[in-house]
Design a protein around this motif. Sequence first.
Motif, PDB file in Angstrom:
ATOM      1  N   LEU A   3      -6.755 -16.134  11.610  1.00 22.23           N
ATOM      2  CA  LEU A   3      -6.238 -14.795  11.920  1.00 22.23           C
ATOM      3  C   LEU A   3      -7.117 -13.740  11.403  1.00 22.23           C
ATOM      4  N   PRO A   4      -7.515 -12.862  11.947  1.00 24.19           N
ATOM      5  CA  PRO A   4      -7.311 -11.577  10.660  1.00 24.19           C
ATOM      6  C   PRO A   4      -6.020 -10.788  10.798  1.00 24.19           C
ATOM      7  N   VAL A   5      -7.021  -9.967   9.314  1.00 26.39           N
ATOM      8  CA  VAL A   5      -6.086  -9.935   8.702  1.00 26.39           C
ATOM      9  C   VAL A   5      -4.993  -9.036   8.622  1.00 26.39           C
ATOM     10  N   HIS A  14       3.437  -9.276   8.997  1.00 23.67           N
ATOM     11  CA  HIS A  14       2.096  -8.474   8.058  1.00 23.67           C
ATOM     12  C   HIS A  14       1.089  -9.099   8.510  1.00 23.67           C
ATOM     13  N   GLY A  15       0.928 -10.415   9.025  1.00 25.13           N
ATOM     14  CA  GLY A  15      -0.260 -11.433   9.432  1.00 25.13           C
ATOM     15  C   GLY A  15      -0.511 -11.824   7.795  1.00 25.13           C
ATOM     16  N   ARG A  16      -1.847 -11.971   8.486  1.00 22.87           N
ATOM     17  CA  ARG A  16      -2.599 -12.378   6.907  1.00 22.87           C
ATOM     18  C   ARG A  16      -3.063 -11.608   6.070  1.00 22.87           C
ATOM     19  N   MET A  17      -2.706 -11.917   4.738  1.00 24.84           N
ATOM     20  CA  MET A  17      -3.379 -10.942   3.716  1.00 24.84           C
ATOM     21  C   MET A  17      -2.973 -11.850   2.410  1.00 24.84           C
ATOM     22  N   GLU A  57      -6.756  -3.256   0.728  1.00 23.43           N
ATOM     23  CA  GLU A  57      -6.050  -4.593   1.803  1.00 23.43           C
ATOM     24  C   GLU A  57      -5.756  -5.224   0.157  1.00 23.43           C
ATOM     25  N   LEU A  58      -5.972  -5.276  -0.704  1.00 23.15           N
ATOM     26  CA  LEU A  58      -5.777  -6.136  -1.454  1.00 23.15           C
ATOM     27  C   LEU A  58      -4.386  -5.635  -2.746  1.00 23.15           C
ATOM     28  N   LYS A  59      -2.965  -6.423  -2.042  1.00 21.86           N
ATOM     29  CA  LYS A  59      -2.091  -6.135  -2.840  1.00 21.86           C
ATOM     30  C   LYS A  59      -1.608  -6.686  -3.568  1.00 21.86           C
ATOM     31  N   THR A  60      -0.719  -6.406  -4.711  1.00 25.27           N
ATOM     32  CA  THR A  60      -0.297  -6.858  -6.273  1.00 25.27           C
ATOM     33  C   THR A  60       1.263  -7.406  -5.884  1.00 25.27           C
ATOM     34  N   LEU A  61       0.988  -8.703  -6.125  1.00 21.09           N
ATOM     35  CA  LEU A  61       2.938 -10.450  -6.099  1.00 21.09           C
ATOM     36  C   LEU A  61       3.636  -9.141  -7.126  1.00 21.09           C
TER      37      LEU A  61
END
Length: 123
Positions: A103-105, A32-35, A68-72
């Motif tokens: 790096l792009p999100v 998922h790359g950078r997040m 775009e902002l996920k919850t761990l």
Amino acid sequence: MKGAVQQEPAYVVHRRPWRETALLVDLFTLNHGRMSVVARGANSTKSPLKAQLQPFQPLLVDWTGKSELKTLVQLEVRSAPAVSQPRALYSGFYINELVQRVLPVADPSPALFASYIETLQAL
């Protein structure tokens, strides 16, 4: 669960306090790359997450969320050689800053992820 990801290989690139007891954690992940994820309760004194969410720490993470902002949701710490020498730490932090800023999100780069791991091992 919609938008859920499980057992994703990841490294902590940066973390900062967010709201009362949460941490906002920038991850570099394999698929998922950078997040960014919110680790709820991780900034409290009793939370084991605070010690686990450290730069250069290899993790397997689970998260959920549609934005775009996920919850761990959960994490598992994997073993790796420690980056502990001052010169290696400076280099590692610089690499993390480049990953975070360049790096792009949500743009996966498995080859770069493999190079990141190799570089950390070389430090």
